[in-house]
Design a protein around this motif. Sequence first.
Motif, PDB file in Angstrom:
ATOM      1  N   THR A   1       0.840  -1.193   0.000  1.00 44.39           N
ATOM      2  CA  THR A   1       0.000   0.000   0.000  1.00 44.39           C
ATOM      3  C   THR A   1       0.880   1.248   0.000  1.00 44.39           C
ATOM      4  O   THR A   1       2.016   1.234   0.473  1.00 44.39           O
TER       5      THR A   1
ATOM      6  N   THR B   1      -4.385   3.897  -4.320  1.00 44.01           N
ATOM      7  CA  THR B   1      -5.073   2.958  -5.209  1.00 44.01           C
ATOM      8  C   THR B   1      -6.581   3.166  -5.226  1.00 44.01           C
ATOM      9  O   THR B   1      -7.237   2.761  -6.180  1.00 44.01           O
ATOM     10  N   SER B   2      -7.137   3.806  -4.196  1.00 45.31           N
ATOM     11  CA  SER B   2      -8.593   3.946  -4.123  1.00 45.31           C
ATOM     12  C   SER B   2      -9.081   5.389  -4.113  1.00 45.31           C
ATOM     13  O   SER B   2     -10.274   5.635  -4.282  1.00 45.31           O
ATOM     14  N   THR B   3      -8.187   6.352  -3.930  1.00 42.24           N
ATOM     15  CA  THR B   3      -8.597   7.759  -3.904  1.00 42.24           C
ATOM     16  C   THR B   3      -8.950   8.213  -5.317  1.00 42.24           C
ATOM     17  O   THR B   3      -8.206   7.942  -6.265  1.00 42.24           O
TER      18      THR B   3
ATOM     19  N   ASP C   1      -5.212   6.604   0.406  1.00 39.71           N
ATOM     20  CA  ASP C   1      -4.706   5.426  -0.284  1.00 39.71           C
ATOM     21  C   ASP C   1      -4.675   5.722  -1.783  1.00 39.71           C
ATOM     22  O   ASP C   1      -5.718   6.008  -2.393  1.00 39.71           O
TER      23      ASP C   1
ATOM     24  N   THR D   1       0.139   5.474   0.935  1.00 42.26           N
ATOM     25  CA  THR D   1      -0.796   6.525   1.326  1.00 42.26           C
ATOM     26  C   THR D   1      -0.078   7.873   1.294  1.00 42.26           C
ATOM     27  O   THR D   1       1.102   7.970   1.600  1.00 42.26           O
TER      28      THR D   1
END
Length: 252
Positions: A57, A66-68, A64, A59
């Motif tokens: 991961t 990968t998900s933001t 994060d 941040t």
Amino acid sequence: MIEVANATKTYGDTIVVRDVSLTIPRRGITSIIGPNGAGKSTLLSMISRLMPMSAGTVTVEGLDVTSTPSDVLAKRLSILRQDNRIASRLTVRDLVEFGRYPYSKGRLTVEDRDHASRAISFLGLELLADRFLDELSGGQRQRAYVAMVLCQDTDYVLFDEPLNNLDMKHAVGMMKLLRQAADALDKTIVLVLHDINFASCYSDYIVAMRDGTIVRHGTPDAIMTSAVIQEVYGMNVEVQEIRGRKISVYYM
């Protein structure tokens, strides 16, 4: 701060970055150094999510990568890659204004144009603002790309080998500009560099990689020792201090 936890990148059976964990401090300049094939650019690409991780991961201030959502992340983190494939018939001003896209979505406001003008001024490009990119020297064009990234106005700015194709004079000028950006604009700048002497002279923190892993990380004083350079590059050097900065002298 940027937090990297167990980041790994593989291509088939080949591991390019192996289980890297790292905290990149807020503000100042962090340089990532190491020999060719160490995984430096791959790590930077995963931090910026230009390249997906195989595991781990990343941040940025708790977000994060990968998900933001892209428009949210683009207001916190920007990157200048080695291979810039932007149309050469853009003017410098057009290019720099492109850095405002996360905010303007192509509809520039007065505030967006003010940001672009400040970035152009900061990089000393006022007299070149209406010139086309293919009319510029390599050093001038590189400054235009840096102005575009700074115009994006993110807290974190990543550069993948920003000194590529620059001669010594322009390389020194670029490092001075990046140092000024970190100090005057309160940016956190992360660089991939090949020249360890530039890293020593202009960085606050150095991350040394080899074979896809982090060998050492710390202040320039901690990294710029003969033993560490031998460990990272596999070659004997003498490290001397000149004007308060440690410089390596290579031996064949």
